[in-house]
Scaffold this motif. Structure first.
Motif, PDB file in Angstrom:
ATOM      1  N   GLN A  19       5.292  23.201  -6.953  1.00 52.48           N
ATOM      2  CA  GLN A  19       4.312  22.776  -5.949  1.00 52.48           C
ATOM      3  C   GLN A  19       4.087  21.265  -5.989  1.00 52.48           C
ATOM      4  O   GLN A  19       4.007  20.616  -4.946  1.00 52.48           O
ATOM      5  CB  GLN A  19       2.991  23.514  -6.140  1.00 52.48           C
ATOM      6  N   ALA A  20       3.964  20.709  -7.173  1.00 50.30           N
ATOM      7  CA  ALA A  20       3.739  19.263  -7.296  1.00 50.30           C
ATOM      8  C   ALA A  20       4.914  18.484  -6.732  1.00 50.30           C
ATOM      9  O   ALA A  20       4.731  17.472  -6.051  1.00 50.30           O
ATOM     10  CB  ALA A  20       3.498  18.887  -8.756  1.00 50.30           C
ATOM     11  N   TRP A  21       6.131  18.963  -6.984  1.00 52.01           N
ATOM     12  CA  TRP A  21       7.307  18.252  -6.484  1.00 52.01           C
ATOM     13  C   TRP A  21       7.487  18.427  -4.980  1.00 52.01           C
ATOM     14  O   TRP A  21       7.973  17.524  -4.300  1.00 52.01           O
ATOM     15  CB  TRP A  21       8.553  18.669  -7.261  1.00 52.01           C
ATOM     16  N   VAL A  22       7.072  19.561  -4.452  1.00 48.96           N
ATOM     17  CA  VAL A  22       7.104  19.749  -2.996  1.00 48.96           C
ATOM     18  C   VAL A  22       6.104  18.795  -2.339  1.00 48.96           C
ATOM     19  O   VAL A  22       6.402  18.149  -1.323  1.00 48.96           O
ATOM     20  CB  VAL A  22       6.821  21.217  -2.608  1.00 48.96           C
ATOM     21  N   VAL A  23       4.924  18.688  -2.937  1.00 48.07           N
ATOM     22  CA  VAL A  23       3.910  17.757  -2.421  1.00 48.07           C
ATOM     23  C   VAL A  23       4.457  16.334  -2.450  1.00 48.07           C
ATOM     24  O   VAL A  23       4.328  15.589  -1.471  1.00 48.07           O
ATOM     25  CB  VAL A  23       2.592  17.862  -3.230  1.00 48.07           C
ATOM     26  N   PHE A  24       5.080  15.958  -3.558  1.00 49.28           N
ATOM     27  CA  PHE A  24       5.658  14.610  -3.629  1.00 49.28           C
ATOM     28  C   PHE A  24       6.738  14.434  -2.568  1.00 49.28           C
ATOM     29  O   PHE A  24       6.826  13.384  -1.933  1.00 49.28           O
ATOM     30  CB  PHE A  24       6.235  14.311  -5.017  1.00 49.28           C
ATOM     31  N   GLY A  25       7.575  15.457  -2.349  1.00 47.06           N
ATOM     32  CA  GLY A  25       8.627  15.368  -1.329  1.00 47.06           C
ATOM     33  C   GLY A  25       8.054  15.158   0.063  1.00 47.06           C
ATOM     34  O   GLY A  25       8.550  14.332   0.839  1.00 47.06           O
ATOM     35  N   VAL A  26       6.996  15.895   0.380  1.00 45.64           N
ATOM     36  CA  VAL A  26       6.335  15.737   1.685  1.00 45.64           C
ATOM     37  C   VAL A  26       5.739  14.332   1.801  1.00 45.64           C
ATOM     38  O   VAL A  26       5.893  13.657   2.829  1.00 45.64           O
ATOM     39  CB  VAL A  26       5.244  16.823   1.879  1.00 45.64           C
ATOM     40  N   GLY A  71       0.779  -1.229   0.000  1.00 46.69           N
ATOM     41  CA  GLY A  71       0.000   0.000   0.000  1.00 46.69           C
ATOM     42  C   GLY A  71       0.809   1.277   0.000  1.00 46.69           C
ATOM     43  O   GLY A  71       0.529   2.199  -0.776  1.00 46.69           O
ATOM     44  N   SER A  72       1.824   1.374   0.845  1.00 40.29           N
ATOM     45  CA  SER A  72       2.617   2.598   0.912  1.00 40.29           C
ATOM     46  C   SER A  72       3.336   2.858  -0.404  1.00 40.29           C
ATOM     47  O   SER A  72       3.419   3.997  -0.859  1.00 40.29           O
ATOM     48  CB  SER A  72       3.635   2.513   2.047  1.00 40.29           C
ATOM     49  N   VAL A  73       3.845   1.796  -1.003  1.00 41.14           N
ATOM     50  CA  VAL A  73       4.521   1.933  -2.300  1.00 41.14           C
ATOM     51  C   VAL A  73       3.533   2.404  -3.353  1.00 41.14           C
ATOM     52  O   VAL A  73       3.853   3.259  -4.188  1.00 41.14           O
ATOM     53  CB  VAL A  73       5.180   0.593  -2.715  1.00 41.14           C
ATOM     54  N   LEU A  74       2.339   1.863  -3.328  1.00 33.86           N
ATOM     55  CA  LEU A  74       1.315   2.247  -4.299  1.00 33.86           C
ATOM     56  C   LEU A  74       0.906   3.717  -4.121  1.00 33.86           C
ATOM     57  O   LEU A  74       0.799   4.458  -5.104  1.00 33.86           O
ATOM     58  CB  LEU A  74       0.096   1.332  -4.159  1.00 33.86           C
ATOM     59  N   VAL A  75       0.729   4.142  -2.884  1.00 34.64           N
ATOM     60  CA  VAL A  75       0.375   5.538  -2.614  1.00 34.64           C
ATOM     61  C   VAL A  75       1.499   6.464  -3.085  1.00 34.64           C
ATOM     62  O   VAL A  75       1.268   7.439  -3.802  1.00 34.64           O
ATOM     63  CB  VAL A  75       0.077   5.760  -1.113  1.00 34.64           C
ATOM     64  N   GLY A  76       2.722   6.148  -2.713  1.00 31.26           N
ATOM     65  CA  GLY A  76       3.863   6.975  -3.111  1.00 31.26           C
ATOM     66  C   GLY A  76       4.051   7.012  -4.620  1.00 31.26           C
ATOM     67  O   GLY A  76       4.323   8.078  -5.197  1.00 31.26           O
ATOM     68  N   ALA A 102      -3.020  13.199   2.339  1.00 27.73           N
ATOM     69  CA  ALA A 102      -3.478  14.553   2.685  1.00 27.73           C
ATOM     70  C   ALA A 102      -2.630  15.603   1.973  1.00 27.73           C
ATOM     71  O   ALA A 102      -3.162  16.602   1.462  1.00 27.73           O
ATOM     72  CB  ALA A 102      -3.426  14.753   4.199  1.00 27.73           C
ATOM     73  N   ALA A 103      -1.323  15.377   1.906  1.00 21.32           N
ATOM     74  CA  ALA A 103      -0.447  16.311   1.180  1.00 21.32           C
ATOM     75  C   ALA A 103      -0.836  16.362  -0.291  1.00 21.32           C
ATOM     76  O   ALA A 103      -0.884  17.439  -0.903  1.00 21.32           O
ATOM     77  CB  ALA A 103       1.010  15.883   1.321  1.00 21.32           C
ATOM     78  N   TRP A 104      -1.165  15.206  -0.848  1.00 22.80           N
ATOM     79  CA  TRP A 104      -1.578  15.141  -2.254  1.00 22.80           C
ATOM     80  C   TRP A 104      -2.895  15.892  -2.485  1.00 22.80           C
ATOM     81  O   TRP A 104      -3.027  16.636  -3.447  1.00 22.80           O
ATOM     82  CB  TRP A 104      -1.698  13.687  -2.677  1.00 22.80           C
ATOM     83  N   VAL A 105      -3.861  15.699  -1.594  1.00 24.59           N
ATOM     84  CA  VAL A 105      -5.152  16.402  -1.719  1.00 24.59           C
ATOM     85  C   VAL A 105      -4.935  17.915  -1.636  1.00 24.59           C
ATOM     86  O   VAL A 105      -5.504  18.679  -2.428  1.00 24.59           O
ATOM     87  CB  VAL A 105      -6.159  15.916  -0.648  1.00 24.59           C
ATOM     88  N   ILE A 106      -4.102  18.341  -0.720  1.00 26.96           N
ATOM     89  CA  ILE A 106      -3.776  19.780  -0.622  1.00 26.96           C
ATOM     90  C   ILE A 106      -3.105  20.233  -1.927  1.00 26.96           C
ATOM     91  O   ILE A 106      -3.411  21.305  -2.457  1.00 26.96           O
ATOM     92  CB  ILE A 106      -2.890  20.057   0.612  1.00 26.96           C
ATOM     93  N   GLY A 107      -2.208  19.390  -2.429  1.00 29.13           N
ATOM     94  CA  GLY A 107      -1.547  19.706  -3.688  1.00 29.13           C
ATOM     95  C   GLY A 107      -2.501  19.810  -4.853  1.00 29.13           C
ATOM     96  O   GLY A 107      -2.306  20.632  -5.758  1.00 29.13           O
ATOM     97  N   LEU A 108      -3.556  19.005  -4.842  1.00 31.11           N
ATOM     98  CA  LEU A 108      -4.572  19.092  -5.904  1.00 31.11           C
ATOM     99  C   LEU A 108      -5.215  20.470  -5.921  1.00 31.11           C
ATOM    100  O   LEU A 108      -5.487  21.032  -6.993  1.00 31.11           O
ATOM    101  CB  LEU A 108      -5.652  18.023  -5.717  1.00 31.11           C
TER     102      LEU A 108
END
Length: 150
Positions: A36-43, A17-22, A141-147
């Motif tokens: 912004q997208a890369w910062v979200v991915f970093g977080v 699951g974690s690998v799939l989410v990441g 949550a970081a991804w949703v904020i990034g969206l």
């Protein structure tokens, strides 16, 4: 959708699951592009990596405290995988717990000690699932904020 499937995979313990989410967030960052997208991915990646390390430390500490050998867990895990196919979904849990109980009963020669070890293994598994889930939820949550930001 992949993020949701990954979160379910953490709880059910069938998918990584974690690998799939990441990975899903990485693909999103590649296609979205921008700082912004890369910062979200970093977080998200940091949350997942921290959770992965924390799960090993916390579950390992719990298992050392219970004096439960890693070999027992390995056999229990293999039995759980076999059980998943023998008795779909429920077999994973039944075979995992059953194998650990039987191995610990053979090792301790006492039902009470075997059950104590089995409970410790199940608790360590729940710790692992909980920590992974928290890390993946922070990533999601970081991804949703990034969206909303992109």
């Amino acid at each position: 959708m992949a993020v949701l499937v990954g979160l379910v995979g953490i709880v059910v313990q069938v998918l990584p699951g974690s690998v799939l989410v990441g990975s899903a967030i990485l693909v999103w960052a590649i296609f979205t592009g921008g700082t912004q997208a890369w910062v979200v991915f970093g977080v998200a990646a940091a949350a997942i990596v921290i959770a992965e390390v924390a799960q090993w430390l916390l579950a390992g500490k719990h298992l050392r405290k219970a004096n439960l050998p890693w070999a027992t867990l390995a056999v229990g895990g293999i039995a759980g995988i076999v059980g998943f196919f023998v008795v779909p979904v429920v077999g994973l849990f039944l075979f995992f717990v059953g194998a650990i109980f039987l191995l610990e009963w053979a090792r301790h020669k006492e039902v009470a000690a075997a059950w104590t070890s089995t409970k410790a293994a199940v608790q360590a598994t729940l710790i692992t699932i909980g920590v992974q889930l928290i890390g993946a939820l922070v990533a999601a949550a970081a991804w949703v904020i990034g969206l909303f930001l992109t």
